[in-house]
Design a protein around this motif. Sequence first.
Motif, PDB file in Angstrom:
ATOM      1  N   GLU A 222       0.554  -1.308  -0.034  1.00  0.00           N
ATOM      2  CA  GLU A 222       0.040   0.175   0.105  1.00  0.00           C
ATOM      3  C   GLU A 222       0.778   1.316   0.146  1.00  0.00           C
ATOM      4  N   SER A 223       1.900   1.358   0.789  1.00  0.00           N
ATOM      5  CA  SER A 223       2.628   2.437   0.940  1.00  0.00           C
ATOM      6  C   SER A 223       4.165   1.962   1.311  1.00  0.00           C
ATOM      7  N   VAL A 224       5.210   2.970   0.926  1.00  0.00           N
ATOM      8  CA  VAL A 224       6.671   2.657   1.475  1.00  0.00           C
ATOM      9  C   VAL A 224       7.027   4.036   2.063  1.00  0.00           C
ATOM     10  N   GLU A 225       7.297   3.953   3.378  1.00  0.00           N
ATOM     11  CA  GLU A 225       7.952   5.517   3.768  1.00  0.00           C
ATOM     12  C   GLU A 225       9.494   4.878   4.161  1.00  0.00           C
ATOM     13  N   LEU A 226      10.044   5.882   3.932  1.00  0.00           N
ATOM     14  CA  LEU A 226      11.567   6.114   4.246  1.00  0.00           C
ATOM     15  C   LEU A 226      11.860   7.174   5.418  1.00  0.00           C
ATOM     16  N   ILE A 227      12.612   6.803   6.237  1.00  0.00           N
ATOM     17  CA  ILE A 227      12.879   8.147   7.256  1.00  0.00           C
ATOM     18  C   ILE A 227      14.306   7.855   7.232  1.00  0.00           C
ATOM     19  N   PRO A 228      15.181   8.811   6.510  1.00  0.00           N
ATOM     20  CA  PRO A 228      16.512   8.992   6.650  1.00  0.00           C
ATOM     21  C   PRO A 228      16.981   9.578   8.015  1.00  0.00           C
ATOM     22  N   GLY A 229      18.219   8.790   8.498  1.00  0.00           N
ATOM     23  CA  GLY A 229      19.000   9.383   9.452  1.00  0.00           C
ATOM     24  C   GLY A 229      18.535   8.595  10.795  1.00  0.00           C
ATOM     25  N   PRO A 230      19.241   9.124  12.067  1.00  0.00           N
ATOM     26  CA  PRO A 230      18.999   8.559  13.237  1.00  0.00           C
ATOM     27  C   PRO A 230      17.395   8.663  13.639  1.00  0.00           C
ATOM     28  N   THR A 231      16.883   7.554  14.025  1.00  0.00           N
ATOM     29  CA  THR A 231      15.519   7.344  14.536  1.00  0.00           C
ATOM     30  C   THR A 231      15.469   6.395  16.024  1.00  0.00           C
ATOM     31  N   THR A 232      16.610   6.582  16.378  1.00  0.00           N
ATOM     32  CA  THR A 232      16.853   5.398  17.610  1.00  0.00           C
ATOM     33  C   THR A 232      15.555   5.513  18.463  1.00  0.00           C
ATOM     34  N   SER A 233      15.245   6.980  19.146  1.00  0.00           N
ATOM     35  CA  SER A 233      14.291   7.369  20.051  1.00  0.00           C
ATOM     36  C   SER A 233      13.142   6.551  20.068  1.00  0.00           C
ATOM     37  N   LYS A 234      12.665   6.330  18.592  1.00  0.00           N
ATOM     38  CA  LYS A 234      11.297   5.624  18.625  1.00  0.00           C
ATOM     39  C   LYS A 234      11.447   4.066  17.851  1.00  0.00           C
ATOM     40  N   TYR A 235      12.306   3.905  17.152  1.00  0.00           N
ATOM     41  CA  TYR A 235      12.437   2.704  16.361  1.00  0.00           C
ATOM     42  C   TYR A 235      13.336   1.486  17.130  1.00  0.00           C
ATOM     43  N   GLY A 236      14.269   2.074  18.073  1.00  0.00           N
ATOM     44  CA  GLY A 236      15.175   1.228  18.732  1.00  0.00           C
ATOM     45  C   GLY A 236      16.589   1.563  18.536  1.00  0.00           C
ATOM     46  N   PRO A 237      17.617   0.845  19.159  1.00  0.00           N
ATOM     47  CA  PRO A 237      18.812   1.428  19.103  1.00  0.00           C
ATOM     48  C   PRO A 237      19.646   0.815  17.843  1.00  0.00           C
ATOM     49  N   GLY A 238      18.971   0.146  16.781  1.00  0.00           N
ATOM     50  CA  GLY A 238      19.709  -0.189  15.763  1.00  0.00           C
ATOM     51  C   GLY A 238      19.349   0.552  14.606  1.00  0.00           C
ATOM     52  N   ALA A 239      18.419   1.740  14.678  1.00  0.00           N
ATOM     53  CA  ALA A 239      18.216   2.632  13.297  1.00  0.00           C
ATOM     54  C   ALA A 239      18.845   3.952  13.815  1.00  0.00           C
ATOM     55  N   PHE A 240      20.349   3.752  13.473  1.00  0.00           N
ATOM     56  CA  PHE A 240      21.239   4.877  13.254  1.00  0.00           C
ATOM     57  C   PHE A 240      21.048   5.680  11.832  1.00  0.00           C
ATOM     58  N   ASN A 241      21.013   4.875  10.908  1.00  0.00           N
ATOM     59  CA  ASN A 241      20.798   5.203   9.331  1.00  0.00           C
ATOM     60  C   ASN A 241      19.747   5.528   8.734  1.00  0.00           C
ATOM     61  N   GLY A 242      18.587   4.915   9.381  1.00  0.00           N
ATOM     62  CA  GLY A 242      17.237   5.395   8.974  1.00  0.00           C
ATOM     63  C   GLY A 242      16.299   4.066   8.996  1.00  0.00           C
ATOM     64  N   VAL A 243      15.064   4.391   8.585  1.00  0.00           N
ATOM     65  CA  VAL A 243      14.097   3.356   8.783  1.00  0.00           C
ATOM     66  C   VAL A 243      13.366   3.229   7.279  1.00  0.00           C
ATOM     67  N   LEU A 244      13.093   1.769   7.021  1.00  0.00           N
ATOM     68  CA  LEU A 244      12.304   1.778   5.502  1.00  0.00           C
ATOM     69  C   LEU A 244      11.000   1.013   5.980  1.00  0.00           C
ATOM     70  N   ASP A 245       9.601   1.539   6.126  1.00  0.00           N
ATOM     71  CA  ASP A 245       8.587   1.187   6.644  1.00  0.00           C
ATOM     72  C   ASP A 245       7.464   0.888   5.365  1.00  0.00           C
ATOM     73  N   MET A 246       7.296  -0.585   5.308  1.00  0.00           N
ATOM     74  CA  MET A 246       6.400  -0.954   4.257  1.00  0.00           C
ATOM     75  C   MET A 246       5.245  -1.325   5.076  1.00  0.00           C
ATOM     76  N   ARG A 247       4.025  -0.855   4.365  1.00  0.00           N
ATOM     77  CA  ARG A 247       2.718  -1.356   4.777  1.00  0.00           C
ATOM     78  C   ARG A 247       1.977  -1.849   3.461  1.00  0.00           C
ATOM     79  N   THR A 248       1.422  -3.014   3.972  1.00  0.00           N
ATOM     80  CA  THR A 248       0.496  -3.866   3.074  1.00  0.00           C
ATOM     81  C   THR A 248      -1.048  -3.372   3.098  1.00  0.00           C
ATOM     82  N   ARG A 249      -1.660  -3.804   1.996  1.00  0.00           N
ATOM     83  CA  ARG A 249      -3.182  -3.739   1.903  1.00  0.00           C
ATOM     84  C   ARG A 249      -3.817  -4.365   3.063  1.00  0.00           C
TER      85      ARG A 249
END
Length: 962
Positions: A222-249
């Motif tokens: 359904e959609s793909v979201e890319l969040i570049p850069g550090p996002t550790t505060s919400k997505y956990g201590p492994g998300a230093f470079n970014g997050v790719l979040d895929m959502r299905t229908r």
Amino acid sequence: MKKLLQFKLPFASRFSLCIALFFCGLLMQNQSWAQLVSGKVVSEETKASVPYASIKLIGPEYANRRVGVSADENGLFTLAISKFPVTLEITSVGYLPKQINLVKAEQNLIIQLEPGDVVLQEMVFSAEKITEEELRSPIQIEKLTVKELTNTASFNFYDAVVNLKGVDVATQSIVINTVNTRGFNSNTNLRFRQFTDGIDGQAPGLGFSLGNIVGPSGLDIESVELIPGPTTSKYGPGAFNGVLDMRTRNPFDYRGLSFEVKGATLGSDPYDQSFISLGTDFLGEASFRYANAIKNKVGFKVNGSVLSGVDFKAVNYDNIGPGAAFEDTHSISNQSINVVNHYGDDRAALLVVPVRVTPPNMDGLTQVSLRDTAFFVTRRGYREEDLVNYNAQNIKLNGSLHVKLTPKTELVMASFFGKASTMITGDDRIALRDFEIQQHKVEVTNEKFNIRGYTTMQDAGNTYNVGRLAEVMIQTAKPDAAWYNQYRNLYIAGRGNYQTVRNIADSGFPGGSGYESRYKPGTERFDSLRQVVINSIDPRNGARIFDKSRLYHVEASAKLNAWEDFFDSFEVGASARMYDPESRGTIFTDSIGNDVTNFEYGAFAEMSHKIDSRTDATASLRVDKNENFNIITSQRISAVREIKPNTFVRGSLQRGQRLPNIREQFFNQNLGDLTIVGGLPEVVDQYDLQNNAFLESALNKYNQAIGSEINRILAQPNGQVNVESLKYRYLSILEDGIIGTDQFNGIKPETITSFEVGFRSLVESKRLFEAILYVNHYRNFIGVTRVIKPRTSPLTDLTLAAEQANNPGTSDQYYVSDNSRNAIITQGLELVYDVTSDEGTNFVVNTTFANIIQNTDDPLTPGFNTPSFKLNLTLGHDRISKNFGGKVSWRYRSAYDWESNFVDGRIPGYNTFDFQMTYRIPKIYGAIRFGGNNVLNNAQFNAFGGPEITAFYYLSFGFDPF
């Protein structure tokens, strides 16, 4: 293809399917909250029915997804609607669109459509370029909708992100790509997180990003979201470079059957740069999706796809050892070649021919000399194509059951299964063979809270390390210690020219020694040993990887109403995860009798406050704990201000920490020419490296100093060289590189302090300007420290240790997960211009500048692996004519250095031109797509040592009512 489809679902998948069917039967009797709207679509002029008209809900909540149905051949339709009022839009080819408002459920509606040409209207009106919510976001979010994904010039939706600003992609194979942002790109991609409906997409054992081995097909995305850069505060201590979040229908919103078939050709002649350059290797894929709902209370969906064909090939035969790149075979002038995709020729031995003897000439004759001669020698390796086949397969099957517990609360049970045979690049080239991955999830979600639990289970099947395979085959014939000793003695004795000496060393000479001649590719003897080695998991003489690792994860989050007078939103959450690696010592330290597990947990809070009508502020805090490390914290504060209508500036400051992952803690893999070692004391201490090993960088400096001095002396008339004297003179370099007791005392969490400012402006709803500047400051950066351990301790005999360190037969090489001694800084600038004309033509240009600052004396290898300059251009129109659309894209990447455990090298700058043409068949909800990637056939690779990417053309037909 028939053989490919013959697979048996594991017990866990069959069990999940049975549970889903049970719930379907149990809940089919329940009454639904949804109300039905039914009617008929007719022509206003003739009153005749309009077959296959489209009836869909419109409004802000449906901006990026289609909810609706299609009329049947008689124009009749029934639509389930959960809440009123609603607006329906009715469209059909040859008629003007019509909207009607409903405040309650109605039956037997008669909807009359006015005939007319709608081509001009379709070209003029376009969807909203960006929402105000996205403009005001305190973090950078790149979102791709279904429409954008299907119109992108790429074979599958997963490749569409490559055109977004700042994105780096490492192509592993035709099946797997790894995505990254903000530097430190790698094939395992440990600093970047990927999620599919909330499920982490990292393989729990081998550690590489699963890409889309097990993920959804393009029909279900359904959609793909890319969040570049550090996002550790919400997505956990492994998300230093970014997050790719895929959502299905969701099956409630997207019902019915969809299917797609694709064919592709690749592997064109790399010297043929015609615009249409079809290759001789082929690839095919077929996928389907079916979803439905029972009285709008119980929904289900099932997806499946099969991909089969020929993979991209790793055929880089450049020499990265001494000499020219084109020298891919040993010669009298260069006996130490190291070819990229040759395996077994990686480490060189220093050979010193003493005074009064020169190396044999082409006639095999030695001559009297007054000076020593020194040169490096490598063994003859095997090409990758001699060790693997390049057939690629990927089977995916997934499904989910959705139950509405209340109108706003939904229970979801989902299972994903993937099976793949393909090539990847990790710490070695790895041949995935019958690799299986399963993911199972149970989730309860509501607009106010979410509770989710899932597990990821993998089975490496018959997967093996290609480099390890080559090394074992070479050592089986004759170990390094014996081979190099024979080679040196034969050389000095003048037993023939360089080729004769090498042939003797490659034989079973001397007779009765138990040594064997080199295994020659293409022979039955070679194939027989190859099969034995890839079937063995013995760390001493096997190449197969045993990996049945597991991951278990639970998390919960809630949006609270606390302190509503001050906070506009307040969200809290917590998570826990357990790793259960099971590799029987082929990857981790979990040999027999030594079970390994790892547990970590964390919690976060995020709140936002509207300072005034134009300024928003957000703050977040996260706390994490791993059983092997102390508590770590991550904090982030950000602010967004509207400086004029639709123009915003934002700034953020974050301090995050990253826990060493399961690989960086427990890795213990013998790759033949080197061993990868985790950073925990109990893992690295078993190799006794302190005071007994050299930094590889110190050994390289030592050899360079000797080589430079030899060349200086030889350039002088009658210059006399005494290599032994030079070796003694420069021993202080090696002495400074001895691993001390202050090293390898335990890996520590990595810390980042990140500052980012951004500007985003939307002009007349058509032109979008964006600029982002970021600076990242790392402490205790986690990389690898490369060391060489000779048989003799340097503290016992430094001279002998130096000699042994320069011989693969008398030394061992280790790459140890470690922290940097000094700070590492990265910085970048990203610019975007996105414009859509009144006629609907869209043009986007984005560019990225990035670089790294590191102390050159730091022995750590960080692996930045990122071009300093990236440029993307795209041009497209969804409605060039009534049913025809097209898009072209061009990408440029400047040259950059690549560092990895597998191989180091420089990737030349390259450019890629892609296109796609789409012809829609609205009457049957079909579309035909023809496109090509790298159509100018600029043979290239984006990960050093990885596969070469040539021209790739594809043709597809899809039926999708959405």
